[in-house]
Enzyme design. Sequence first.
Site, PDB file in Angstrom:
ATOM      1  N   GLY A  93       0.823  -1.209   0.000  1.00 43.93           N
ATOM      2  CA  GLY A  93       0.000   0.000   0.000  1.00 43.93           C
ATOM      3  C   GLY A  93       0.852   1.252   0.000  1.00 43.93           C
ATOM      4  O   GLY A  93       0.523   2.251  -0.650  1.00 43.93           O
ATOM      5  N   ASP A 312      -0.081  -0.964  13.159  1.00 41.79           N
ATOM      6  CA  ASP A 312       0.551  -2.176  12.621  1.00 41.79           C
ATOM      7  C   ASP A 312       0.896  -3.182  13.726  1.00 41.79           C
ATOM      8  O   ASP A 312       1.213  -4.342  13.438  1.00 41.79           O
ATOM      9  CB  ASP A 312       1.844  -1.824  11.864  1.00 41.79           C
ATOM     10  N   ARG A 343      -7.904  -7.295   9.186  1.00 41.80           N
ATOM     11  CA  ARG A 343      -7.182  -7.804  10.364  1.00 41.80           C
ATOM     12  C   ARG A 343      -8.094  -8.066  11.552  1.00 41.80           C
ATOM     13  O   ARG A 343      -7.753  -8.889  12.416  1.00 41.80           O
ATOM     14  CB  ARG A 343      -6.033  -6.848  10.746  1.00 41.80           C
TER      15      ARG A 343
END
Length: 426
Positions: A93, A312, A343
Amino acid sequence: MIQKFENINSIKGELFLRGDKSISHRVVMFAAMADGISVIRNCSSSEDVRSTINCFEKLGCKFEITDDQIKVIGKGFKGFTKPNSELYAGNSGTTARLISGILSAQNFESVITGDESLSQRPMKRIVEPLRLMSADISVNKNGTLPIIIKPSLIKSIIYKLQIASAQVKSAMILCAIHLDEESVFIEETQTRNHTEKLLNLKTEITNEGIKIYVSKNNYPKPFELTIPADISSAAFFTVLGLLTKNSELIIRNVLLNETRTGVINILQQMGGKIEIENEREEKGEKVGGIRVYSSKLKNVSIPKTIIPNIIDEIPILSVAGIFAEGNFRINNAKELRVKESDRIKSLCNNFRKAGLTVDEFDDGFELSGNVSNAETIFESYDDHRIAMAFGVLSMIMKNGGSVNDFECVRISNPQFVEQVNSLCNY
Ligand code: S3P
């Protein structure tokens, strides 16, 4: 490939990790933009950063890659040449979004594509604001790849960022850096600031948020830089050290930029014994050692404002949370749904497999109960951070565990298994 992990008693030793992935992408891009030769040391060896290098090779740059450095022969202001095929951003990304800002200012047409996962991720978030700068950029009707960029007369802008995303912010900065007239970006919730730091942008804290000023004066010049170790990769080993008994681990020369250290702060608040050693500043970024000892953890509440800082690290933070007193709960993290995998779904599915009770929300989840002792096969969902998080969980589980399609770790840390093995006393 299915990767099996045995239960680990304790880890001991020292780790030197490759350079931070976010910084590596930017440093490769800025070296490619600069007029002349730049030298990058300890660049990330990830496939994502390789995707960035591949794109700039297609734009006419030369990269001489050896074991200890990358020499980049940059093209200078608007010196890129029209690629003779699509620019393939792979799984990355950061590559697709940041390069879109740069390409919006060039006088040739380009097309950006990516793999199956990247082709499902939202790109309107960069297309819409870049269009406000008169960029001729479009995506397909679902708002996804391919991105098609045509030459246009871009113009400067004063713009309040609508999403807390460093990728969107950086795409706009990298378009604006091609203009004589100054642009101003206003960021309400701070996100990682590597673009601003590396380009030496003037920033100002105001009532409206952080103001970032950019013009052609900030265009990159050739440089030499050693990139500090990746804090996002370090987080997996930090949690492994905290959760195993009689462990002591030192991770050297880690990036300690405050927009990235949320995971360390939260683990410390949870009771994690983590010491920062030899903290120093290297070329504008804080760097230091992270020393970790086995610890008994308790869950804490995770505030909304810290989410972009830890986005993250939520997969591995949640693994720490299931071994901590109280329930692990995260909210305000809807962005997790548009990462390399959804996620929230990936984590919840795997935690259910581990025998936990999972409450899934639109913007997060809560975990309760105990991890089962049954040997479990987790899914990576082809998402590197999910793979490594459940690799760590497998090593904590009494009978070990396995992770399917584990090879996706190459996206950020191809050396993960080797590094684990160097620290383990089974
Ligand atoms: C990144 C920004 C974050 C992060 C990604 C890397 C960057 O994404 O999740 O892994 O290097 O700018 P968003 O900006 O979309 O939040």
